[in-house]
Design a protein around this motif. Structure first.
Motif, PDB file in Angstrom:
ATOM      1  N   GLN A 109      18.121   5.191 -39.807  1.00  0.00           N
ATOM      2  CA  GLN A 109      17.760   6.288 -38.258  1.00  0.00           C
ATOM      3  C   GLN A 109      18.342   5.424 -37.487  1.00  0.00           C
ATOM      4  O   GLN A 109      17.271   4.020 -37.908  1.00  0.00           O
ATOM      5  CB  GLN A 109      16.923   6.789 -38.082  1.00  0.00           C
ATOM      6  N   LYS A 120      14.246   7.529 -41.765  1.00  0.00           N
ATOM      7  CA  LYS A 120      13.484   6.506 -41.800  1.00  0.00           C
ATOM      8  C   LYS A 120      13.135   4.984 -41.206  1.00  0.00           C
ATOM      9  O   LYS A 120      13.575   4.202 -40.392  1.00  0.00           O
ATOM     10  CB  LYS A 120      11.728   6.987 -40.796  1.00  0.00           C
ATOM     11  N   SER A 121      13.058   4.539 -42.855  1.00  0.00           N
ATOM     12  CA  SER A 121      13.355   3.195 -43.327  1.00  0.00           C
ATOM     13  C   SER A 121      13.875   3.036 -44.418  1.00  0.00           C
ATOM     14  O   SER A 121      14.170   4.000 -45.334  1.00  0.00           O
ATOM     15  CB  SER A 121      11.462   2.539 -43.439  1.00  0.00           C
ATOM     16  N   SER A 131      19.004  13.518 -36.095  1.00  0.00           N
ATOM     17  CA  SER A 131      17.480  13.563 -35.948  1.00  0.00           C
ATOM     18  C   SER A 131      17.178  12.975 -38.058  1.00  0.00           C
ATOM     19  O   SER A 131      18.495  13.436 -38.418  1.00  0.00           O
ATOM     20  CB  SER A 131      17.801  15.056 -35.914  1.00  0.00           C
ATOM     21  N   VAL A 132      16.462  12.823 -38.101  1.00  0.00           N
ATOM     22  CA  VAL A 132      15.892  12.237 -39.709  1.00  0.00           C
ATOM     23  C   VAL A 132      16.176  13.946 -40.304  1.00  0.00           C
ATOM     24  O   VAL A 132      15.939  14.870 -39.987  1.00  0.00           O
ATOM     25  CB  VAL A 132      14.580  11.954 -40.265  1.00  0.00           C
TER      26      VAL A 132
END
Length: 156
Positions: A49, A133-134, A101-102
């Motif tokens: 993201q 996110k990561s 969005s994730v």
């Protein structure tokens, strides 16, 4: 009036000749897609993201040796919403995931395809894109940034 009948009589065989065209002579191609800012793992594209997914190029190679094939544009959609069209080679596009969005999304690409001695066709392919996110959340496996698609034929 007799001339009209003779003309119609001669025109009937032409209908049979004209109807023998093979419209299903579709191109046999491989399509390579090169991306940056994301990776393809097992047919699913993963992006962090906030990163930008860049479709750097779409290239077509005709499997029939000595004959060429081209696409003339690439139309892009994200989650079923039309985003835009790229009409200049290498037909790239950018997708900013900052506000995405994730979770899962859908990237669709549609390209008109032309090949020598073949009927015109449309390439349509869709990729599941998962925004994480990561980078730690990207699954293990071979991470590809350039991959080849061998499209199948789906007649409607």
């Amino acid at each position: 009036m007799k001339k009209l009948y003779y003309f119609l009589l001669l025109a009937i065989p032409m209908l049979f000749v004209a109807s023998c065209h093979d419209d299903n002579n579709l191109p046999d191609v491989d399509v390579s897609v090169k991306i940056d800012g994301a990776v393809n793992v097992g047919g699913v594209i993963y992006a962090v993201q906030g990163d930008t997914i860049k479709i750097e190029s779409i290239n077509v190679v005709n499997r029939e040796e000595g004959k060429s094939a081209i696409i003339t544009s690439a139309s892009y959609s994200w989650d079923y919403r039309f985003v835009g069209v790229s009409v200049t080679p290498p037909y790239g596009a950018d997708f900013d995931t900052e506000y995405a969005s994730v979770g899962p999304h859908l990237l669709q690409i549609e390209c008109p395809l032309f090949a020598v001695d073949k009927s015109a066709a449309v390439l349509f392919f869709a990729y599941k894109v998962i925004v994480v996110k990561s980078a730690d959340e990207i699954p293990d496996g071979e991470q590809q940034t350039e991959f080849v698609v061998s499209p199948g034929i789906k007649e409607s």
